[in-house]
Design a protein around this motif. Structure first.
Motif, PDB file in Angstrom:
ATOM      1  N   THR A   1      53.648  11.143  26.882  1.00 21.55           N
ATOM      2  CA  THR A   1      52.695  11.964  27.016  1.00 21.55           C
ATOM      3  C   THR A   1      51.912  12.288  25.825  1.00 21.55           C
ATOM      4  OG1 THR A   1      54.081  13.396  28.668  1.00 21.55           O
ATOM      5  CG2 THR A   1      52.250  14.461  27.711  1.00 21.55           C
ATOM      6  N   ILE A   2      52.653  12.301  24.799  1.00 23.86           N
ATOM      7  CA  ILE A   2      51.852  12.423  23.620  1.00 23.86           C
ATOM      8  C   ILE A   2      50.876  11.098  23.073  1.00 23.86           C
ATOM      9  CG2 ILE A   2      51.724  12.991  20.825  1.00 23.86           C
ATOM     10  CD1 ILE A   2      52.717  15.104  22.980  1.00 23.86           C
ATOM     11  N   LYS A   3      51.579   9.950  23.430  1.00 26.56           N
ATOM     12  CA  LYS A   3      50.860   8.717  23.219  1.00 26.56           C
ATOM     13  C   LYS A   3      49.597   8.737  24.173  1.00 26.56           C
ATOM     14  CE  LYS A   3      51.584   3.809  23.582  1.00 26.56           C
ATOM     15  NZ  LYS A   3      50.213   3.516  24.116  1.00 26.56           N
ATOM     16  N   ALA A   4      49.915   9.176  25.373  1.00 25.36           N
ATOM     17  CA  ALA A   4      48.786   9.260  26.265  1.00 25.36           C
ATOM     18  C   ALA A   4      47.516  10.221  26.074  1.00 25.36           C
ATOM     19  CB  ALA A   4      49.479   9.848  27.861  1.00 25.36           C
ATOM     20  N   ALA A   5      47.948  11.323  25.419  1.00 29.65           N
ATOM     21  CA  ALA A   5      46.878  12.179  25.025  1.00 29.65           C
ATOM     22  C   ALA A   5      46.150  11.530  23.808  1.00 29.65           C
ATOM     23  CB  ALA A   5      47.566  13.621  24.488  1.00 29.65           C
ATOM     24  N   ASN A   6      46.985  11.036  22.877  1.00 30.19           N
ATOM     25  CA  ASN A   6      46.110  10.239  21.884  1.00 30.19           C
ATOM     26  C   ASN A   6      45.314   9.125  22.461  1.00 30.19           C
ATOM     27  OD1 ASN A   6      47.029  11.143  19.060  1.00 30.19           O
ATOM     28  ND2 ASN A   6      49.060  11.247  19.970  1.00 30.19           N
TER      29      ASN A   6
ATOM     30  N   LYS B   1      40.967   9.018  22.194  1.00 29.61           N
ATOM     31  CA  LYS B   1      40.357   7.986  21.375  1.00 29.61           C
ATOM     32  C   LYS B   1      39.689   7.066  22.409  1.00 29.61           C
ATOM     33  CE  LYS B   1      44.157   7.443  18.067  1.00 29.61           C
ATOM     34  NZ  LYS B   1      45.430   6.711  17.420  1.00 29.61           N
ATOM     35  N   SER B   2      39.570   7.396  23.626  1.00 30.39           N
ATOM     36  CA  SER B   2      38.880   6.273  24.650  1.00 30.39           C
ATOM     37  C   SER B   2      37.505   6.380  24.610  1.00 30.39           C
ATOM     38  CB  SER B   2      39.685   6.771  26.116  1.00 30.39           C
ATOM     39  OG  SER B   2      39.063   8.002  26.534  1.00 30.39           O
TER      40      SER B   2
ATOM     41  N   LYS C   1      40.998   2.118  28.504  1.00 31.98           N
ATOM     42  CA  LYS C   1      40.159   1.065  27.856  1.00 31.98           C
ATOM     43  C   LYS C   1      38.738   1.275  27.890  1.00 31.98           C
ATOM     44  CE  LYS C   1      43.799  -2.327  29.204  1.00 31.98           C
ATOM     45  NZ  LYS C   1      44.021  -3.487  30.101  1.00 31.98           N
ATOM     46  N   ASN C   2      38.191   1.762  28.856  1.00 34.18           N
ATOM     47  CA  ASN C   2      36.666   1.933  29.142  1.00 34.18           C
ATOM     48  C   ASN C   2      36.336   3.500  29.394  1.00 34.18           C
ATOM     49  OD1 ASN C   2      36.112  -0.915  29.254  1.00 34.18           O
ATOM     50  ND2 ASN C   2      37.275  -0.765  31.145  1.00 34.18           N
ATOM     51  N   GLY C   3      36.858   4.261  28.271  1.00 34.02           N
ATOM     52  CA  GLY C   3      36.668   5.647  28.544  1.00 34.02           C
ATOM     53  C   GLY C   3      35.263   6.286  28.281  1.00 34.02           C
ATOM     54  N   LYS C   4      34.351   5.373  27.837  1.00 29.72           N
ATOM     55  CA  LYS C   4      32.977   5.584  27.594  1.00 29.72           C
ATOM     56  C   LYS C   4      32.141   5.522  28.902  1.00 29.72           C
ATOM     57  CE  LYS C   4      32.471   4.233  22.876  1.00 29.72           C
ATOM     58  NZ  LYS C   4      31.814   2.948  21.848  1.00 29.72           N
ATOM     59  N   LEU C   5      33.039   4.977  29.954  1.00 26.56           N
ATOM     60  CA  LEU C   5      32.122   4.903  31.438  1.00 26.56           C
ATOM     61  C   LEU C   5      32.779   6.324  32.295  1.00 26.56           C
ATOM     62  CD1 LEU C   5      32.921   1.127  32.371  1.00 26.56           C
ATOM     63  CD2 LEU C   5      30.857   2.327  31.101  1.00 26.56           C
ATOM     64  N   TYR C   6      33.335   7.045  31.492  1.00 28.30           N
ATOM     65  CA  TYR C   6      33.869   8.344  32.367  1.00 28.30           C
ATOM     66  C   TYR C   6      33.573   9.566  31.505  1.00 28.30           C
ATOM     67  CZ  TYR C   6      37.274   5.179  34.344  1.00 28.30           C
ATOM     68  OH  TYR C   6      37.767   4.056  35.272  1.00 28.30           O
ATOM     69  N   ALA C   7      33.213  10.467  32.518  1.00 30.32           N
ATOM     70  CA  ALA C   7      32.944  12.167  32.029  1.00 30.32           C
ATOM     71  C   ALA C   7      33.923  13.031  32.944  1.00 30.32           C
ATOM     72  CB  ALA C   7      31.636  12.333  31.862  1.00 30.32           C
TER      73      ALA C   7
ATOM     74  N   VAL D   1      46.139  12.507  31.499  1.00 28.22           N
ATOM     75  CA  VAL D   1      47.141  12.336  30.680  1.00 28.22           C
ATOM     76  C   VAL D   1      48.731  12.121  31.129  1.00 28.22           C
ATOM     77  CG1 VAL D   1      48.407  13.434  28.844  1.00 28.22           C
ATOM     78  CG2 VAL D   1      45.881  13.320  28.684  1.00 28.22           C
ATOM     79  N   LEU D   2      48.835  13.181  32.167  1.00 30.64           N
ATOM     80  CA  LEU D   2      50.206  12.879  32.742  1.00 30.64           C
ATOM     81  C   LEU D   2      50.269  11.638  33.786  1.00 30.64           C
ATOM     82  CD1 LEU D   2      50.726  16.768  33.864  1.00 30.64           C
ATOM     83  CD2 LEU D   2      51.571  15.491  31.757  1.00 30.64           C
TER      84      LEU D   2
END
Length: 245
Positions: free
Chosen positions: A55-60, A64-65, A107-113, A123-124
Motif C-alpha cells: 500500500t505504501i509502495k502504491a501510494a508512492n 509520482k505518476s 505508468k501514464n498518470g498524466k493522462l488522468y485526473a 491506491v488500494l
C-alpha cells in the motif's frame, strides 16, 4: 498487541519468520497498542504485512505518476482503457485486462485526473495487484469501476474509530469550516505512510501539520475551527482478500 492462533506474540518472537525491515516497523506499531490485532495463522499476518507494505509502495507510485487532482465534474481517464461516466467515474473498457488498467494509472498518470477519495481506491487496487499478482487480479476484478468510495465486492473495506492506526491505514483529515466555494476541501483522505507522513492526492506526501495548514487555508472567511485528523480508520478486510490468491 498481536495474537496469532490464540497466543499473544511479540515482534522478537517473529524475527526469524518476518525479516523485511518495513514489515518489522509495522509489527512494532501493532505490538505497541493495547488493542489486540487478531490473526488465525502466521500466514494471515504475513499477508497483511505484505499488503500494507505494498500500500505504501502504491501510494508512492501514484504520487509520482503525474496524475492530477480535480473534482468529479472535471475528472478524466486515459480513454484508450477507460470510459468516463457522466458521474465522473471510470469504467474499464471491454477487452482490457484489469491489471493493465490499474498499471496504466501509474505508468501514464498524466493522462488522468480525479479527486482524493477515488485516489484512495486506486491506491488500494494497486496494492491488491502488487500483492496477489496480475493473474488473480484479472480473475476477480474483471469489470473495474473507479468512483469515490465504491469498491469491488472482492476488495471489502470497513471503518473503525480509534487512534490505533498503523502504516498502510486510510485516515481522514476533516475541515469543518471549509470554504463553500471550494467544497472539495471539506476533507482530505490519506494513506498513513509512517513517521507522521501521509499521502493525500492533490497534496502529496506531507506531515500532519502541513496538511492541516493546507486545509486551514481553504476555510471560509472569519473561521476559527482548525482542520484536524479524525479518529476514523478505514482498512481493507485483509483476511477476505487473502483468499483471492
Amino acid at each position: 498487541m498481536i495474537s496469532v492462533n490464540g497466543h499473544i506474540v511479540n515482534p522478537e518472537e517473529l524475527s526469524k519468520e518476518i525479516t523485511n525491515s518495513e514489515q518489522k516497523v509495522i509489527l512494532k506499531q501493532m505490538a505497541g497498542y493495547p488493542v489486540i490485532f487478531y490473526y488465525e495463522s502466521l500466514q494471515q499476518l504475513k499477508f497483511e504485512l505484505l499488503f500494507r507494505v505494498n500500500t505504501i509502495k502504491a501510494a508512492n507510485d501514484l504520487d509520482k505518476s503525474g496524475a492530477k487532482f480535480t473534482t468529479f465534474a472535471y475528472s478524466f481517464p486515459n480513454r484508450k482503457l477507460w470510459y468516463r461516466l457522466p458521474n465522473g467515474g471510470f469504467l474499464l473498457r471491454e477487452g482490457i485486462y484489469p491489471s493493465e488498467g490499474i498499471e496504466d494509472l501509474v505508468k501514464n498518470g498524466k493522462l488522468y485526473a480525479f479527486e482524493c477519495s477515488t485516489a484512495i481506491a486506486i491506491v488500494l487496487y494497486i496494492a491488491v495487484l502488487y500483492t496477489i499478482g496480475p493473474r488473480a487480479f484479472n480473475t476477480y476484478f474483471s469489470r473495474l469501476y473507479l468512483m469515490d468510495w465504491q469498491f469491488d465486492e472482492d476488495l471489502p473495506v470497513y471503518n473503525k474509530e480509534g487512534e490505533d492506526f498503523i502504516i498502510g491505514d486510510v485516515l481522514h483529515f476533516k475541515n469543518p469550516e471549509f470554504d463553500p466555494q471550494q467544497p472539495w476541501w471539506r476533507a482530505e483522505n490519506v494513506i498513513f505512510v509512517g513517521d507522521d507522513k501521509f499521502y493525500g492526492h492533490g497534496i502529496g506526501i506531507r506531515d500532519s501539520k502541513t496538511i492541516i495548514n493546507f486545509l486551514n487555508d481553504k476555510r471560509k472567511e472569519n473561521s476559527n475551527e482548525s482542520a484536524y485528523l479524525m479518529r476514523m480508520i478505514t482498512r481493507p478486510n485483509y483476511k477476505t482478500i487473502s483468499l483471492l490468491r
